[in-house]
Design a protein around this motif. Sequence first.
Motif, short mmCIF file in Angstrom:
data_model
loop_
_atom_site.label_atom_id
_atom_site.label_comp_id
_atom_site.label_asym_id
_atom_site.label_seq_id
_atom_site.Cartn_x
_atom_site.Cartn_y
_atom_site.Cartn_z
N TYR A 165 0.81 -1.22 0.00
CA TYR A 165 0.00 0.00 0.00
C TYR A 165 0.85 1.27 0.00
O TYR A 165 0.47 2.29 -0.60
CB TYR A 165 -0.91 0.01 1.23
CG TYR A 165 -2.00 -1.03 1.19
CD1 TYR A 165 -3.01 -0.97 0.24
CD2 TYR A 165 -2.02 -2.08 2.10
CE1 TYR A 165 -4.01 -1.93 0.20
CE2 TYR A 165 -3.01 -3.04 2.07
CZ TYR A 165 -4.01 -2.97 1.12
OH TYR A 165 -4.99 -3.92 1.09
N GLU B 114 1.70 3.13 -3.31
CA GLU B 114 0.63 3.66 -4.15
C GLU B 114 0.40 5.15 -3.86
O GLU B 114 1.00 5.73 -2.97
CB GLU B 114 -0.66 2.87 -3.90
CG GLU B 114 -0.50 1.37 -4.16
CD GLU B 114 -1.69 0.55 -3.70
OE1 GLU B 114 -1.78 -0.63 -4.05
OE2 GLU B 114 -2.55 1.11 -2.97
N THR B 115 -0.48 5.75 -4.63
CA THR B 115 -1.02 7.07 -4.32
C THR B 115 -2.49 6.90 -3.97
O THR B 115 -3.08 5.84 -4.22
CB THR B 115 -0.87 8.03 -5.52
OG1 THR B 115 -1.68 7.53 -6.61
CG2 THR B 115 0.57 8.14 -5.96
N LEU B 116 -3.09 7.94 -3.41
CA LEU B 116 -4.49 7.81 -2.99
C LEU B 116 -5.41 7.53 -4.16
O LEU B 116 -6.35 6.74 -4.05
CB LEU B 116 -4.92 9.08 -2.25
CG LEU B 116 -6.34 9.07 -1.67
CD1 LEU B 116 -6.52 7.91 -0.70
CD2 LEU B 116 -6.64 10.39 -0.97
N SER C 248 -4.98 3.90 -4.97
CA SER C 248 -4.89 2.97 -3.84
C SER C 248 -5.81 1.77 -4.05
O SER C 248 -6.96 1.90 -4.43
CB SER C 248 -5.25 3.69 -2.54
OG SER C 248 -6.56 4.21 -2.59
N GLN D 77 -0.97 9.84 2.20
CA GLN D 77 0.09 9.44 1.29
C GLN D 77 0.89 8.29 1.90
O GLN D 77 0.96 8.14 3.11
CB GLN D 77 1.02 10.61 1.00
CG GLN D 77 1.57 11.29 2.25
CD GLN D 77 2.31 12.57 1.97
OE1 GLN D 77 2.86 12.74 0.89
NE2 GLN D 77 2.34 13.48 2.93
N LEU E 151 -1.93 5.49 3.67
CA LEU E 151 -3.00 5.09 2.75
C LEU E 151 -3.91 3.98 3.27
O LEU E 151 -5.09 3.96 2.92
CB LEU E 151 -2.41 4.69 1.40
CG LEU E 151 -1.81 5.85 0.59
CD1 LEU E 151 -1.29 5.36 -0.75
CD2 LEU E 151 -2.84 6.95 0.38
N GLU F 129 -10.07 2.30 -0.75
CA GLU F 129 -9.26 2.00 -1.93
C GLU F 129 -9.89 2.68 -3.15
O GLU F 129 -10.65 2.08 -3.91
CB GLU F 129 -9.17 0.48 -2.12
CG GLU F 129 -8.40 -0.20 -0.99
CD GLU F 129 -8.38 -1.71 -1.11
OE1 GLU F 129 -7.35 -2.32 -0.75
OE2 GLU F 129 -9.39 -2.29 -1.56
#
Length: 556
Positions: free
Chosen positions: A35, A38-40, A43, A133, A137, A142
């Motif tokens: 996780y 990733e970026t939001l 996600s 971030q 996250l 998601e």
Amino acid sequence: MTRDDTEVEIDGVPVLRAPAPDGVCRAGLMFRVGYADETLTQSGITHLVEHLALHGTDLADRRSNGFTSMLDTQFAVTGSEDEVVTFFDTLCGTLSDLPVDRLDTERQLLRAERRSRGGLTVGPMLRERYGAQRHGLPAYQELGLHTVDADALREWAAQWFTRQNAVLWLMGDAVPDKLRLALPDGRRMPAPPAVDLLVETPAYFHEDHDRILCTAVVPRSPAVPVFRRALERLLYRELRENGGYSYAVEVAAEPRGDGYSTVTVAADTVPDRQDAAVGQFLDVMAALRRGRVPAGDVTAALDDARRQVSHPNWAAESLPARALDLLLGQTSGTAEGVLGTTIEDLAGVAREFAGSALLSLPVRRQADWAGFAPVPSGSTHCVVGTRYASRSGTGTELVVGPTGVTACGASGRARTVEYASCAAVVVWPDGGRVLVGDDGFEIAVEPTLFDLDAAALDSLAAVPAQLLVPLPARDPREIPQPAEPAAPAPDQEPDRRGQLRPLVLLLVLALAFAALFGFAAVADQWGGGALGAAGSAAGSGVLIGLIARLKRRDRK
């Protein structure tokens, strides 16, 4: 102390092996992606790849599964050697050619999974420390389940699920001869840097729960697992055995990937003893800040560690942790290092733990007196722009400008999200949207609640398109509406009895005063001032009694 295992490679993938404790073959293929990578707006993309890759690999009795965590994704299987070989053959083939025709189905399954497991217990802790971030996250939905398409999934799998970014651990007598790991080429991916947003620690904030939660960040070392055991014993004794304030106390530690470990504490509380539980917990924290760890707890923790690493199953049980260490290019320390921990080592970990602690306390429980700073609940600045008042007349305002949005509450607290540091903007077809800043602050912009003009809408449209997360239309009942003023009560027939009661009361008061003053005058004439005062007091008592009886009768 040696481990009964070997390190080999299969198709360029390192393999860690140890004998299976019960003779049953178990294996896990671990990739350095989770996780925090990733970026939001995307996600959940790793979770989606995990689900798609497992399609077609399921064995009977649920003996295979996948797991996505903060830093890694793992595919595990239990079975015969032939079943293990077949599982990884299928898995690697699926990772190289994801069944994206199942994308919509897996989206629905992942949303159902999220609803079934509820929110993450430490989610708010991650949000307050890291924002929206990387390591923060897992605290959020998601959102990538709404934005990621087939091409994005293929690119993600090709970048992260490669032979250079994988490690296989295996419990068994030997590595199966037929085992192959046909993965694409790539490179080892470093752990993402952690961005801690807390300005001051130790710190605390409130949540609507009945627990005490704490997270802290300490340098990773062989002393950390020993400290975890010692702290759990200490808190269990103080909160459960001695105080009776808590039923369960748990302490966990896991690597953050950057040379630090995150230590997490969770303790429930007896509802009517929360103040005492919080006070006792803070007393323990005060001792830890001074590096004080009871010697008895240190000895017991070292004994526990010695028994664990001396157990015949230790080599096998430690394989997943060693695989993650290999992916991170780090080590949690050898058994000798753990057993060589001294009380001075634990004192250093204790000071780091208490100094970096973030507490989540039940509402209205305070920690300022113990040296904990409240986590800021607002931004330090506002954007320059046009103010738009709430249609509800609550005093809430939105300030929309060319650089961002500020929400100003009636209490004066403000939250700002600037477009340049925006993590995502959730939008609905009805025009409602939520801006989420990198720092975790969120601002809801609802056209139904604010008189937004074309200039405001144009400014909001300046958000980069890659930050937009379009969601399906909301149920009309879910769209916020301004509060309506309470309707006046319907006209009623006048209550004649209610109108007469004041007249009756006035008549009684007049008679009482007449009797009072008449009695007082006679008393003053015949008996002097003392009797007159007594008469006035007696008259006042009669008057008060009459009023009280009238009021009681009026309430019936």
